[in-house]
Design a protein around this motif. Structure first.
Motif, PDB file in Angstrom:
ATOM      1  N   ASN A  71      -1.032  -1.773  -8.626  1.00  0.00           N
ATOM      2  CA  ASN A  71      -0.061  -3.097  -8.410  1.00  0.00           C
ATOM      3  C   ASN A  71       0.765  -2.545  -7.397  1.00  0.00           C
ATOM      4  O   ASN A  71       1.187  -3.611  -6.422  1.00  0.00           O
ATOM      5  N   LEU A  72       1.180  -1.416  -7.045  1.00  0.00           N
ATOM      6  CA  LEU A  72       2.080  -1.089  -6.029  1.00  0.00           C
ATOM      7  C   LEU A  72       1.280  -0.928  -4.701  1.00  0.00           C
ATOM      8  O   LEU A  72       1.867  -1.153  -4.036  1.00  0.00           O
ATOM      9  N   LYS A  73       0.126  -0.591  -4.844  1.00  0.00           N
ATOM     10  CA  LYS A  73      -0.734  -0.685  -3.491  1.00  0.00           C
ATOM     11  C   LYS A  73      -1.138  -1.959  -3.064  1.00  0.00           C
ATOM     12  O   LYS A  73      -0.875  -2.155  -1.959  1.00  0.00           O
ATOM     13  N   THR A  74      -1.079  -3.043  -4.005  1.00  0.00           N
ATOM     14  CA  THR A  74      -1.243  -4.408  -3.946  1.00  0.00           C
ATOM     15  C   THR A  74      -0.107  -4.845  -3.093  1.00  0.00           C
ATOM     16  O   THR A  74      -0.130  -5.379  -2.003  1.00  0.00           O
ATOM     17  N   GLU A  75       1.093  -4.546  -3.778  1.00  0.00           N
ATOM     18  CA  GLU A  75       2.517  -5.112  -2.873  1.00  0.00           C
ATOM     19  C   GLU A  75       2.679  -4.262  -1.899  1.00  0.00           C
ATOM     20  O   GLU A  75       3.059  -5.005  -0.425  1.00  0.00           O
ATOM     21  N   LEU A  76       2.224  -3.010  -1.457  1.00  0.00           N
ATOM     22  CA  LEU A  76       2.404  -2.534  -0.171  1.00  0.00           C
ATOM     23  C   LEU A  76       1.407  -3.067   0.755  1.00  0.00           C
ATOM     24  O   LEU A  76       1.867  -3.119   2.173  1.00  0.00           O
ATOM     25  N   ASP A  77       0.143  -3.426   0.509  1.00  0.00           N
ATOM     26  CA  ASP A  77      -0.708  -3.960   1.432  1.00  0.00           C
ATOM     27  C   ASP A  77      -0.167  -5.232   1.786  1.00  0.00           C
ATOM     28  O   ASP A  77      -0.236  -5.680   3.085  1.00  0.00           O
TER      29      ASP A  77
END
Length: 643
Positions: A198-204
């Motif tokens: 989820n954090l990777k998705t938000e970062l992207d």
């Protein structure tokens, strides 16, 4: 345990061990260990007492002793002994209640020689069968009470639970436990993986937005250089020379209406002649403004503050009336409840320790500024209690007929505190020697005592500012401990703050007023010719050399209803951070903490709402941690971050 028993039965049947199965099933039903359930063991013990079977009671206790008690740590021996004595005394009490004196005599026939001469079994217990109404006798009354029985039952159950939890388990049970632990760890790992995804998705998504903004800015914002502007200026000049409208304007400069009409006509014509390219430029210009505005917001928010989390870290049994974060490391919170009990809560270890009760109500509490092992607490019994948290010792400093309402530390010497000492007739600003327990000096005496007072020292310990809620301000030079200035701000005050740039901030229920101290070339922050804090200056300083001038007055844009001076909890409960960018204060109407911008008075952010009314509040100097104590005994910790 039951699951393992069923698995064993299933295995025995699978293998065809029918005799073993029957024996195992029979012994399971007659399990003397009661499945290691303390409640069932206590129930079995009490059943022998209620049936007046002393032999079975002693045999079962002996079994528990050989099976479990013999393996316990030596530190539990005294507890085991007390449990056995209480169990036997309860047996006697039940027999008296059932009027079975013969069972009491049987008890002493079996155990009399063993109990004789022991301090817990004096002659009164041997005489109890012959005492009329022992339940009314002061020596035995407590043992017949419901409260004693409930306490004993709870203690015995907890003791047995502790024993059972610490016994060595067989490999079969450990295998099952390890399986559950492994399954729990697998679930935790999967949850963490989901969080990372989820954090990777938000970062992207954030990276894509930033890339999009940069592309828009590069496509639509093309600064024009001076070299490119020159031809445009020349063309405009030439156009104006050849333009009949321009000539007409020159001839009719006195006719304002004509100028206005001709100008409007010219602008209308130019607007009608705009081609598609120009129209695109207009749209692009709007996009440019939006992009620049968003980029500007990103820049402006660089130093803004955000709340990381708000946690309920402890719940006390009574209402909290004071809480303070330690000054040095900031990982200990001192608390006082409405029963005058002092507690220390360690944020890092989540442990809470209590101290002896205070002899009277508190008036102020402050940590020492050099270490986290000294707390000074002002008391209404005209004392200051200095507590050493390491040794858990304290000493009381008598301040005569005064009580202390404010404590400030100088960085020069941690053995001295500056304090406000009040009595019904006057207010004293005093210097107290904590080490020797004496009032070293009274810096000033104020006749008015029915006011709320403030005392603040700047970071380099050169200036002490005294103020009260009537708007009076006094300044003291801490190099000489001399009174150097008096000023009437003519406005109500809830708190004040003094920084190292010779600025005093006065906060009331509407404004943040910033006052500049003019020293007429007297540099208090200089180390040149600096004297020690306790030495007196031979020359007196004129108060006129240090006037105060109003630099700015910012209206606080309150989030909710106005701050009222009727709430005494607000006094000395409003804080400004060390770089004087933010002001933090409790909102008693909304049960939350509010933060405002000092420079423009605008509302910035709030904490989450607390579970009950706010009673006490504190924050460290750089506004990274704040604590809130509530009426229901809850202690909250908020963590803040500059972004």
């Amino acid at each position: 345990m039951e699951t393992t028993d069923e698995l064993i039965k299933e295995y025995l049947l699978f293998r065809g061990f029918f005799n073993t199965f029957r024996n195992f099933d029979l012994e399971s039903k007659n399990d003397r260990d009661k499945g290691f359930k303390a409640e069932l063991v206590v129930e079995q013990l009490f059943s022998y007492i209620n049936s007046s079977d002393i032999n079975e009671l002693l045999e079962f206790w002996k079994y528990l002793d050989s099976r479990f008690f013999s393996q316990i740590d030596s530190r539990f021996c005294m507890t085991l002994k007390r449990m056995e004595i209480s169990l036997l005394k309860y047996y006697i009490v039940v027999q008296i209640q059932k009027n079975k004196k013969d069972k009491i005599l049987e008890f002493y026939n079996i155990l009399g020689n063993e109990l004789l001469g022991k301090s817990e079994w004096d002659h009164n217990w041997f005489a109890i069968p012959f005492i009329k109404k022992p339940e009314s006798n002061p020596l035995f009354k407590i043992y017949f009470s419901k409260q004693w029985l409930e306490t004993f039952t709870s203690s015995l159950t907890n003791f047995l639970n502790t024993i059972f939890q610490n016994i060595t388990l067989p490999s079969l049970l450990n295998f099952n436990t390890d399986r559950y632990i492994r399954k729990a760890q697998e679930c935790e790992i999967q949850a963490l993986r989901n969080l990372i995804d989820n954090l990777k998705t938000e970062l992207d998504a954030s990276d894509n937005k930033i890339t999009s903004l940069r592309q828009m800015l590069s496509q639509n914002y093309n600064p024009i250089t001076e070299k490119e502007l020159n031809p445009i200026h020349e063309n405009l000049k030439n156009d104006n020379k050849d333009n009949p409208i321009h000539e007409s304007l020159k001839n009719d400069t006195k006719d304002n209406s004509k100028i206005k009409d001709i100008t409007n006509e010219s602008q209308q014509k130019k607007s009608n002649k705009k081609d598609d390219a120009n129209q695109v430029n207009v749209i692009d210009s709007k996009i440019n403004d939006d992009v620049i505005y968003e980029m500007k917001n990103l820049t402006d928010s660089e130093h803004r503050i955000m709340m990381l989390n708000q946690d309920l870290i402890h719940t006390f049994s009574n209402k909290l009336i004071a809480s303070k974060i330690s000054t040095n490391m900031g990982n200990i919170v001192s608390c006082i409840d409405n029963k005058n009990k002092v507690y220390l809560y360690n944020i890092e270890t989540s442990s809470c320790n209590s101290f002896d009760d205070l002899p009277s109500e508190y008036t102020v509490m402050e940590w020492g500024n050099k270490s986290d092992n000294i707390i000074n607490i002002g008391l209404k019994n005209n004392n200051i209690r200095s507590i050493n948290t390491n040794t858990k010792s304290f000493k009381d400093i008598q301040i005569l007929n005064n009580y202390c309402t404010s404590i400030e530390y100088s960085n020069n010497n941690n053995d001295y505190i500056y304090s406000i000492l009040q009595n019904p007739n006057e207010t004293n600003i005093g210097l107290i020697n904590i080490k020797d327990g004496i009032i070293e000096k009274v810096l000033y005496k104020e006749e008015n005592s029915n006011v709320n007072n403030f005392l603040k020292i700047n970071n380099n310990s050169t200036l002490l500012a005294y103020g009260n809620d009537k708007g009076l301000i006094r300044l003291f030079d801490l190099r000489t401990n001399k009174h150097i200035s008096k000023f009437e701000s003519n406005e109500l005050a809830l708190s004040l703050y003094i920084n190292d740039n010779d600025l005093i901030y006065i906060i009331n229920n509407e404004y943040i007023s910033k006052w500049n101290i003019s020293f007429d070339n007297h540099d208090l922050s200089s180390d040149k010719d600096k004297e020690q804090p306790l030495k007196q200056s031979s020359s007196s300083t004129s108060l006129l050399n240090y006037p105060l001038s109003l630099q700015s007055k910012i209206k606080i844009n309150l989030k909710s209803s106005p701050i009222t001076t009727s709430n005494s909890n607000l006094f000395n409960n409003i804080h400004i951070n060390s770089d004087t960018k933010y002001i933090m204060l409790p909102n008693f109407n909304e049960n939350e903490i509010n933060i405002y911008n000092v420079n423009n008075g605008e509302y910035e952010i709030s904490s989450d709402k607390f579970s009950s009314d706010i009673e006490c509040f504190d924050v460290n100097q750089n506004f990274t941690q704040s604590v809130v104590g509530c009426t229901n005994g809850s202690l909250y910790l908020n963590r803040w971050l500059y972004v």
